[in-house]
Motif scaffolding. Structure first.
Motif, PDB file in Angstrom:
ATOM      1  N   UNK A  62      -1.122 118.431  76.805  1.00  0.00           N
ATOM      2  CA  UNK A  62       0.309 118.627  77.402  1.00  0.00           C
ATOM      3  C   UNK A  62       0.452 117.620  78.533  1.00  0.00           C
ATOM      4  N   UNK A  63       0.113 116.583  78.598  1.00  0.00           N
ATOM      5  CA  UNK A  63      -0.006 115.556  79.714  1.00  0.00           C
ATOM      6  C   UNK A  63       0.830 114.317  79.273  1.00  0.00           C
ATOM      7  N   UNK A  64       1.355 114.184  78.109  1.00  0.00           N
ATOM      8  CA  UNK A  64       1.837 112.810  77.549  1.00  0.00           C
ATOM      9  C   UNK A  64       3.057 112.428  78.190  1.00  0.00           C
ATOM     10  N   UNK A  65       3.846 113.465  78.569  1.00  0.00           N
ATOM     11  CA  UNK A  65       5.384 113.469  79.146  1.00  0.00           C
ATOM     12  C   UNK A  65       4.748 113.103  80.675  1.00  0.00           C
ATOM     13  N   UNK A  66       3.697 113.183  81.275  1.00  0.00           N
ATOM     14  CA  UNK A  66       3.400 112.726  82.566  1.00  0.00           C
ATOM     15  C   UNK A  66       2.398 111.391  82.471  1.00  0.00           C
ATOM     16  N   UNK A  67       2.256 110.718  81.312  1.00  0.00           N
ATOM     17  CA  UNK A  67       1.390 109.608  81.177  1.00  0.00           C
ATOM     18  C   UNK A  67       1.646 108.695  82.279  1.00  0.00           C
ATOM     19  N   UNK A  68       2.682 108.261  82.641  1.00  0.00           N
ATOM     20  CA  UNK A  68       3.140 107.120  83.661  1.00  0.00           C
ATOM     21  C   UNK A  68       3.167 108.063  85.173  1.00  0.00           C
ATOM     22  N   UNK A  69       2.729 109.187  85.186  1.00  0.00           N
ATOM     23  CA  UNK A  69       3.126 109.678  86.709  1.00  0.00           C
ATOM     24  C   UNK A  69       1.895 109.513  87.468  1.00  0.00           C
ATOM     25  N   UNK A  70       1.999 109.134  88.891  1.00  0.00           N
ATOM     26  CA  UNK A  70       0.657 108.999  89.348  1.00  0.00           C
ATOM     27  C   UNK A  70       0.012 110.400  89.692  1.00  0.00           C
ATOM     28  N   UNK A  71      -1.207 110.474  89.764  1.00  0.00           N
ATOM     29  CA  UNK A  71      -1.841 111.713  89.925  1.00  0.00           C
ATOM     30  C   UNK A  71      -1.367 112.440  90.975  1.00  0.00           C
ATOM     31  N   UNK A  72      -0.986 111.605  92.316  1.00  0.00           N
ATOM     32  CA  UNK A  72      -0.868 112.406  93.566  1.00  0.00           C
ATOM     33  C   UNK A  72       0.708 113.337  93.305  1.00  0.00           C
ATOM     34  N   UNK A  73       1.420 113.066  92.347  1.00  0.00           N
ATOM     35  CA  UNK A  73       2.643 113.717  91.966  1.00  0.00           C
ATOM     36  C   UNK A  73       2.433 114.790  91.190  1.00  0.00           C
ATOM     37  N   UNK A 114      -7.043 127.805  74.988  1.00  0.00           N
ATOM     38  CA  UNK A 114      -6.636 127.478  73.580  1.00  0.00           C
ATOM     39  C   UNK A 114      -7.400 125.815  73.635  1.00  0.00           C
ATOM     40  N   UNK A 115      -7.079 124.960  74.574  1.00  0.00           N
ATOM     41  CA  UNK A 115      -7.639 123.794  74.334  1.00  0.00           C
ATOM     42  C   UNK A 115      -8.985 123.673  74.140  1.00  0.00           C
ATOM     43  N   UNK A 173      -5.734 112.991  73.294  1.00  0.00           N
ATOM     44  CA  UNK A 173      -6.289 113.721  74.533  1.00  0.00           C
ATOM     45  C   UNK A 173      -5.089 114.096  75.275  1.00  0.00           C
ATOM     46  N   UNK A 174      -4.238 113.271  75.698  1.00  0.00           N
ATOM     47  CA  UNK A 174      -3.203 113.558  76.572  1.00  0.00           C
ATOM     48  C   UNK A 174      -2.151 114.588  75.929  1.00  0.00           C
ATOM     49  N   UNK A 175      -2.019 114.165  74.630  1.00  0.00           N
ATOM     50  CA  UNK A 175      -0.934 115.117  73.930  1.00  0.00           C
ATOM     51  C   UNK A 175      -1.598 116.563  73.812  1.00  0.00           C
ATOM     52  N   UNK A 176      -2.627 116.742  73.557  1.00  0.00           N
ATOM     53  CA  UNK A 176      -3.251 118.041  73.292  1.00  0.00           C
ATOM     54  C   UNK A 176      -3.401 118.823  74.614  1.00  0.00           C
TER      55      UNK A 176
END
Ligand code: ATP
Ligand code: MG
Length: 308
Positions: free
Chosen positions: A123-134, A175-176, A118-121
């Motif tokens: 394009x959130x995989x790179x951000x997986x460890x980022x806090x939402x607020x950032x 697209x998603x 889901x995260x890859x689809x």
């Protein structure tokens, strides 16, 4: 085939006495993309909230995948994913933790592979460890979609998925959404971007003042309610519309060089050829010709403007 979602006589009157939905009945087929359109306050979010079990209907019944959404709440709810209109996430959590948690809330066993997909689809995989607020607003919206997909729903509601999202991200989201549909997910979305509905939807429903005033296949809607224009670029300017063409609804540009024939797109191709024959018979030569079709936006504006 049994519809994946079926609504019968659904009404909602809020405690304030406001009748936000009036006797709405609707069936959604598995695998379709359905766009629910309507002006602000028409009742779109109310309808979605009722189906998702967040608001109790005053009357009517709803079944999702054959499960009554009230009697059989858990089974119905597990089929449904919701991307709400308002962004709601825990700002301090990381992206991945948020999506995992969301899955857990549905009582689904952890599935790291699914969360990763889901995260890859999205394009959130790179951000997986980022806090939402950032994250930026558009990224936060993607997180909302990821959350909604965390428990592998069969029906996905997207309430204004692309509000405030830039053009590029909007196209990414389209697209998603299409990919999801191609994987068998039924999609119901609301949008104020008519272009979005025109691009994506198989069927369109229009809500006005709590009433579902129209449900049609997009193509049929565009054909029956759309207006078409055939414009002729004339070889020599005309001073006025010739009497021989008086029976057609025509407009002549001020410089007399462009003659525009407006007809309704009832799918009758014979309406054009007699016109062109009469143009030729009247001795009018043209150097170019183009046609235009009214957009869903124009059709929509006319529909909701019409007196109730
Ligand atoms: N909790 C509530 N209590 C009372 N009235 C409400 C409540 N929620 C919504 N309404 C009213 O119900 C009507 C429909 O609201 P709803 O949010 O469903 O509209 P909408 O079609 O989603 O609009 P928008 O395009 O602005 O999102 C509005 O008049 C709104 O003010
Ligand atoms: Mg809304």
């Amino acid at each position: 085939m049994q519809p994946i979602l079926s609504l019968r006589g659904v009404s909602k009157t809020y405690a304030t006495g406001h009748a936000a939905l009036k006797d709405v009945s609707l069936e959604i087929a598995r695998g379709e993309i359905f766009a629910l359109l309507g002006p602000n306050g028409a009742g779109k979010t109310t309808l979605i909230s009722i189906i998702c079990g967040l608001v109790t209907p005053t009357a009517g019944t709803i079944a999702a995948g054959g499960h009554d959404i009230i009697r059989d709440y858990r089974a119905a709810r597990s089929l449904i994913g919701l991307v709400p209109q308002e962004l709601t996430t825990d700002a301090f959590e990381t992206v991945r933790a948020t999506v995992r948690l969301s899955r857990g809330l549905f009582g689904k066993a952890p599935a790291e592979a699914h969360v990763e997909k889901v995260l890859r689809d999205l394009s959130l995989w790179e951000k997986r460890d980022s806090r939402i607020m950032t994250l930026s607003g558009g990224m936060k919206r993607r997180v909302m979609i990821a959350k909604a997909l965390s428990h592998e729903p069969q029906i996905l509601f997207l309430d204004e998925p692309t509000a405030g999202v830039d053009v590029e991200l909007r196209r990414d989201m389209w697209r998603v959404i299409r990919d999801l549909r191609d994987n068998g997910v039924t999609i119901i979305l609301t949008t104020h971007y008519l272009e979005e509905a025109e691009e994506m939807a198989d069927r369109i429903g229009v809500i006005r003042n709590g009433e579902l005033i129209l449900v049609e296949r997009k193509e049929d809607l565009m054909r029956t309610l759309g207006r078409k224009e055939l414009a002729l670029q004339l070889a020599a300017p005309l001073a006025e519309i010739p009497a021989a063409l008086a029976r057609y609804p025509l407009a002549l540009s001020p410089d007399g060089r462009r003659l525009v024939y407006t007809y309704t797109g009832t799918g009758d191709p014979t309406s054009i050829s007699p016109f062109l024959q009469d143009v030729a018979a009247a001795g009018i030569a043209f150097t170019d010709l183009d046609t235009e079709q009214s957009s869903l936006e124009e059709i929509f504006v006319r529909l909701v403007r019409a007196d109730a």
